[in-house]
Scaffold this active site. Structure first.
Site, PDB file in Angstrom:
ATOM      1  N   SER A 133       0.806  -1.207   0.000  1.00  0.00           N
ATOM      2  CA  SER A 133       0.000   0.000   0.000  1.00  0.00           C
ATOM      3  C   SER A 133       0.845   1.267   0.000  1.00  0.00           C
ATOM      4  O   SER A 133       1.566   1.532  -0.947  1.00  0.00           O
ATOM      5  CB  SER A 133      -0.973  -0.040   1.178  1.00  0.00           C
ATOM      6  OG  SER A 133      -1.927   0.972   1.083  1.00  0.00           O
ATOM      7  N   LYS A 161      -0.829  -3.998  -3.551  1.00  0.00           N
ATOM      8  CA  LYS A 161      -2.118  -3.423  -3.142  1.00  0.00           C
ATOM      9  C   LYS A 161      -2.222  -2.021  -3.729  1.00  0.00           C
ATOM     10  O   LYS A 161      -1.583  -1.094  -3.259  1.00  0.00           O
ATOM     11  CB  LYS A 161      -2.206  -3.375  -1.616  1.00  0.00           C
ATOM     12  CG  LYS A 161      -3.445  -2.668  -1.090  1.00  0.00           C
ATOM     13  CD  LYS A 161      -4.710  -3.431  -1.422  1.00  0.00           C
ATOM     14  CE  LYS A 161      -5.922  -2.845  -0.710  1.00  0.00           C
ATOM     15  NZ  LYS A 161      -6.240  -1.482  -1.135  1.00  0.00           N
TER      16      LYS A 161
END
Length: 415
Positions: A315, A340
């Site tokens: 992320s 992600k």
């Protein structure tokens, strides 16, 4: 009248996550007050936010209007009825990151983002089939890390209850509890048989930054480990980098291994500490509209930089890694990152609850979509089982490879 709060990015479990914009003070101005109960209004607000903001405009090929009509036919007499109705409605999207957060879970999420966690110290995610619950990374110094849990371990049971039907937040709630109590996790790991671990819950202070000046081959280098992009991360990294510069560091190793992400804005601001020009990240909404975030006018240092990454780098960590790699500011060492690339926004709802909605995806500066793919390092070094004491030492082959790469980058200044 609806009020939109300032951009605020919040850690979502397993996401990493993750961009979160908080929108405050939602009402139901377009709905007649006599028509619906307060519980129905909450469910209607959930439906409306998803209808307006959700990334997939097909709503997982569902008739979203029909979903609205169906849920409003239900009798929702209690808040628990409303929570269950909202959760059932969102399940049709088959998106583990778009979810309703009852008050207790929402409050816990906000507390965790501020830098404190009560539990076992695991960041978790669900596979795209929404069945398998996996570890993104254990938090440094947590009970989960001390027990040896690793990125991509699958959590198949919590206290003997199979996790297949749990949402991310249900699983997280079952692992939380009073400090000193024990939770038992059933773990499946590639190459091993199913095993159980008993973890004692504790209060975990999320101090995300560790820094140290080290001597390598007569050179002074700054080693910085960033464990999470929480509310303290930017200023802690700034302080560490400033101190190491004053101590005469000639180059840097930034360790993002097992960093599951957190605040998007923190990732952007930390990138600006290293980059003085170039695009950091693009975001793309469901209309295909691009928004870019650019580097700041002046980085704190131009010294050579190496990043350490692995399968637990996710992320916001991937946003930072992609920005530094593709702007030729840093080289990456380790393993392919988690992958992600979706962005969630978090909305305040009545009665203390909240709603996380996938509203966009992000692309790296070269317009690469890394979702499910991750970022490939410049030098791949397999991860080895290490104790906490062995991390970033002579016994850590990834760290040693990063040191050697940094020494090569410093050679022109050494001659």
């Amino acid at each position: 009248m609806r009020k939109t709060g300032l951009l605020r990015v919040v850690l979502v479990r397993g996401i990493c996550a993750i961009c979160i914009a908080t929108v405050l003070s939602f009402g139901c101005a377009n709905l007649p007050a006599f028509a619906f109960t307060e519980q129905q209004k909450l469910v209607m607000e959930v439906w409306r936010i998803v209808n307006r903001a959700y990334l997939d405009e097909t709503f997982n090929h569902q008739n979203w209007w029909f979903t609205r009509e169906k849920v409003l036919k239900r009798s929702l007499n209690t808040w628990e009825d409303a929570y269950q109705a909202a959760q059932a409605m969102l399940q049709k999207l088959d998106d583990p990151y778009t979810r309703f957060l009852p008050p207790e879970q929402y409050q816990s999420l906000q507390t965790n983002t501020s830098g404190e966690l009560l539990g076992v110290g695991l960041q978790i995610a669900k596979d795209d089939d929404n069945q398998h619950l996996r570890v993104i990374a254990p938090i440094v110094g947590s009970p989960a890390e001390r027990a040896g849990l690793s990125p991509r371990d699958e959590i198949v049971a919590i206290n003997g209850v199979p996790t297949g039907s749990f949402s991310l937040d249900e699983a997280a709630a079952r692992m939380r509890g009073p400090a000193g109590t024990i939770v038992t996790l059933g773990i499946e790991r590639e190459g091993t048989e199913l095993f159980e671990v008993n973890l004692t819950r504790e209060r975990i202070n999320l101090n995300p930054v560790f820094s140290e000046l080290r001597s390598e081959d007569t050179q002074k280098i700054g080693y910085i480990r960033l464990g999470q992009f929480n509310g303290n991360a930017v200023e802690d990294i700034r302080a560490a980098l400033t101190k190491l510069e004053q101590q005469g560091a000639a180059g840097y190793i930034l360790d993002l291994r097992n960093n599951p992400g957190g605040l998007l804005q923190a990732g952007i601001e930390i990138a600006r500490l290293w980059l003085d020009e170039g695009t950091i990240v693009y975001t793309v909404n469901r209309q295909g509209i691009l928004e870019s975030f650019e580097a700041g006018p002046e980085a704190l240092t131009q010294d050579p930089l190496i990043l350490l990454v692995n399968g637990g780098t996710a992320s916001a960590s991937e946003i930072l890694a992609g920005a530094l790699q593709e702007n030729k500011r840093a080289q990456l060492v380790g393993e392919t990152t988690f992958g992600k690339g979706l962005i969630q926004s978090l909305f305040d709802l009545p009665h203390g609850s909240g709603l996380a909605v996938t509203v966009a995806k992000y692309e790296t500066p070269n317009h690469n979509d890394i979702h499910k793919l991750g970022i490939t390092p410049d030098q791949t070094i397999a991860t080895e089982p290490l104790t906490r004491e062995q991390f970033a030492t002579s016994e850590d082959s990834q760290y040693q490879a990063a040191v050697q790469m940094l020494m090569k980058a410093l050679m022109p200044s050494m001659t």
